[in-house]
Write a protein that holds these residues in place. Structure first.
Motif, PDB file in Angstrom:
ATOM      1  N   VAL A 135      -2.334   2.044   9.366  1.00  0.00           N
ATOM      2  CA  VAL A 135      -2.197   2.493   7.973  1.00  0.00           C
ATOM      3  C   VAL A 135      -2.214   1.289   7.040  1.00  0.00           C
ATOM      4  O   VAL A 135      -2.912   1.284   6.015  1.00  0.00           O
ATOM      5  CB  VAL A 135      -0.893   3.301   7.789  1.00  0.00           C
ATOM      6  N   CYS A 136      -1.483   0.246   7.391  1.00  0.00           N
ATOM      7  CA  CYS A 136      -1.441  -0.966   6.560  1.00  0.00           C
ATOM      8  C   CYS A 136      -2.805  -1.650   6.502  1.00  0.00           C
ATOM      9  O   CYS A 136      -3.217  -2.140   5.442  1.00  0.00           O
ATOM     10  CB  CYS A 136      -0.395  -1.934   7.095  1.00  0.00           C
ATOM     11  N   LEU A 141      -6.773  -3.944   4.067  1.00  0.00           N
ATOM     12  CA  LEU A 141      -7.875  -4.683   4.702  1.00  0.00           C
ATOM     13  C   LEU A 141      -7.391  -6.032   5.232  1.00  0.00           C
ATOM     14  O   LEU A 141      -8.102  -7.026   5.206  1.00  0.00           O
ATOM     15  CB  LEU A 141      -9.039  -4.874   3.720  1.00  0.00           C
ATOM     16  N   ASN A 142      -6.167  -6.031   5.689  1.00  0.00           N
ATOM     17  CA  ASN A 142      -5.563  -7.237   6.260  1.00  0.00           C
ATOM     18  C   ASN A 142      -4.905  -6.851   7.581  1.00  0.00           C
ATOM     19  O   ASN A 142      -4.012  -5.996   7.608  1.00  0.00           O
ATOM     20  CB  ASN A 142      -4.519  -7.825   5.296  1.00  0.00           C
ATOM     21  N   CYS A 266       2.746  -3.867   2.626  1.00  0.00           N
ATOM     22  CA  CYS A 266       1.400  -3.866   2.047  1.00  0.00           C
ATOM     23  C   CYS A 266       1.303  -4.796   0.851  1.00  0.00           C
ATOM     24  O   CYS A 266       0.261  -5.411   0.611  1.00  0.00           O
ATOM     25  CB  CYS A 266       0.989  -2.443   1.660  1.00  0.00           C
ATOM     26  N   THR A 267       2.380  -4.930   0.089  1.00  0.00           N
ATOM     27  CA  THR A 267       2.397  -5.861  -1.039  1.00  0.00           C
ATOM     28  C   THR A 267       2.189  -7.293  -0.553  1.00  0.00           C
ATOM     29  O   THR A 267       1.395  -8.054  -1.127  1.00  0.00           O
ATOM     30  CB  THR A 267       3.726  -5.751  -1.804  1.00  0.00           C
ATOM     31  N   VAL A 268       2.870  -7.651   0.528  1.00  0.00           N
ATOM     32  CA  VAL A 268       2.721  -8.996   1.092  1.00  0.00           C
ATOM     33  C   VAL A 268       1.325  -9.196   1.660  1.00  0.00           C
ATOM     34  O   VAL A 268       0.693 -10.249   1.463  1.00  0.00           O
ATOM     35  CB  VAL A 268       3.785  -9.245   2.182  1.00  0.00           C
ATOM     36  N   VAL A 301      -1.374   3.050  -0.191  1.00  0.00           N
ATOM     37  CA  VAL A 301      -0.765   3.358   1.100  1.00  0.00           C
ATOM     38  C   VAL A 301      -0.265   4.799   1.133  1.00  0.00           C
ATOM     39  O   VAL A 301      -0.255   5.436   2.189  1.00  0.00           O
ATOM     40  CB  VAL A 301       0.371   2.355   1.400  1.00  0.00           C
ATOM     41  N   GLU A 302       0.135   5.339  -0.034  1.00  0.00           N
ATOM     42  CA  GLU A 302       0.568   6.735  -0.091  1.00  0.00           C
ATOM     43  C   GLU A 302      -0.570   7.676   0.283  1.00  0.00           C
ATOM     44  O   GLU A 302      -0.356   8.703   0.934  1.00  0.00           O
ATOM     45  CB  GLU A 302       1.086   7.087  -1.485  1.00  0.00           C
TER      46      GLU A 302
END
Length: 332
Positions: A135-136, A141-142, A266-268, A301-302
């Motif tokens: 999901v992340c 895309l990381n 996901c922010t990181v 992500v939601e």
């Protein structure tokens, strides 16, 4: 003639309609679900069992209104009409764990024409720990793994497990005023999660859970022995300390546990990717182009987690598949 769809349709009606088709035509089996959000899950599951002799059509119980067909509605309006050509697909909630102690629980467990999730709800499958890294990746895309999600959710489950058993005990006692589902969820939610030290949020939760456990054991000493017996019984149903999160209210697990974990992760990950672009860009134009391209390629992500299907190897999903296979064996 009834005006509502549920008054006009039954398994026999659909069976008669099937018989009017050419012999080579595929048989239609209608599968009613509780809400719009459930259609994709059940469509994906039932599609694996379609062939040149049969197909499923997944829909809400009513096509004449926007009212969503909750489980009680499905049972009350469709119960007597279910059969070989018409089935109901519902969230288990606590009904699976109640093991026949309510009318709805008995019906869901005993009726061959009702498919249940076994997990509390479909949201629990979307939050299946083994699929959270994917999901992340889809959202950012990381592919850098910041947190071991299966290990985190295992530890979360172990902490929540003893209080969860008490929650089910109160439901079995039909005593929801003293310790309701909302009360239980308030003790097993995560506050702010640090990506560097995610275990700290679990430590805070553990303290709240332990305090409540001592309170319940003090107020209900008669329930302690029953709780130990219930642990053995629920183990036979597939409930273990390691997977408790699959049986806790789905919206709670999604909103107050998993999303509170995924959003900072996901922010990181997005920040990491943007810093990499800054380092590799040869000039300002390339930098802006790459940043714009990356930002347009991201997904919320939601949104991604509601489309997550990385749960199909889970033991509970396989139980649903087994029920579908048993249903197909009994239909003519």
């Amino acid at each position: 003639m009834g005006k509502r769809l549920t008054e006009n349709l039954s398994s026999l009606y659909i069976g008669a309609a099937n018989s009017l088709k050419p012999k080579c035509a595929r048989r239609k089996i209608v599968a009613y679900v509780e809400s719009y959000d459930d259609i994709s899950f059940w469509r994906s599951l039932l599609a694996d069992y379609e062939d040149n002799t049969r197909y499923f059509e997944v829909m809400l119980p009513s096509q004449s209104s926007l009212a969503k067909g909750k489980k009680t509605v499905l049972m009350n309006q469709l119960g007597n009409q279910l059969g070989e050509n018409m089935i109901a697909c519902v969230d288990s909630d606590y009904d699976y764990l109640l093991q026949g102690r309510t009318q709805t629980s008995r019906y869901i467990i005993n009726c061959s024409y009702v498919l249940q999730t076994y997990a509390y709800a479909i949201e629990n499958y979307h939050c299946y720990a083994e699929g959270l890294h994917e999901v992340c990746v889809m959202a950012t895309l990381n592919d850098h793994m910041l947190i071991d999600f299966p290990a985190f959710m295992k530890l979360y489950s172990q902490i929540a497990y003893p209080l969860f058993i008490w929650s089910v005990w109160f439901y079995r006692q039909h005593n929801l005023s003293e310790f309701s589902l909302l009360d239980f969820c308030s003790y097993v939610k995560l506050d702010q999660v640090s990506t560097r030290h995610p275990e700290r949020s679990l430590e805070v939760m553990a303290k709240k859970v332990n305090r409540k456990l001592k309170d319940l054991e003090h107020k209900h000493p008669e329930g302690v022995a029953e709780i130990e017996a219930m642990k053995k019984e629920l183990k036979e149903l597939g409930v273990y300390p390691d997977n408790t999160y699959m049986f806790i209210q789905g919206h709670h697990i999604m909103d107050n546990v998993v999303m509170r974990l995924l959003i900072p992760v996901c922010t990181v990950l997005r920040r990491e990717r943007e810093e990499q672009i800054h380092q590799l860009a040869l000039h300002d134009m390339q930098l802006q182009n790459e940043l714009t391209s990356y930002q347009r390629s991201q997904l919320g992500v939601e949104t991604v987690i509601h489309k997550n299907t990385n749960y199909k190897n889970s033991p509970l999903y396989k139980k649903i598949q087994k029920d579908v296979e048993n249903f197909l064996k009994i239909i003519r």
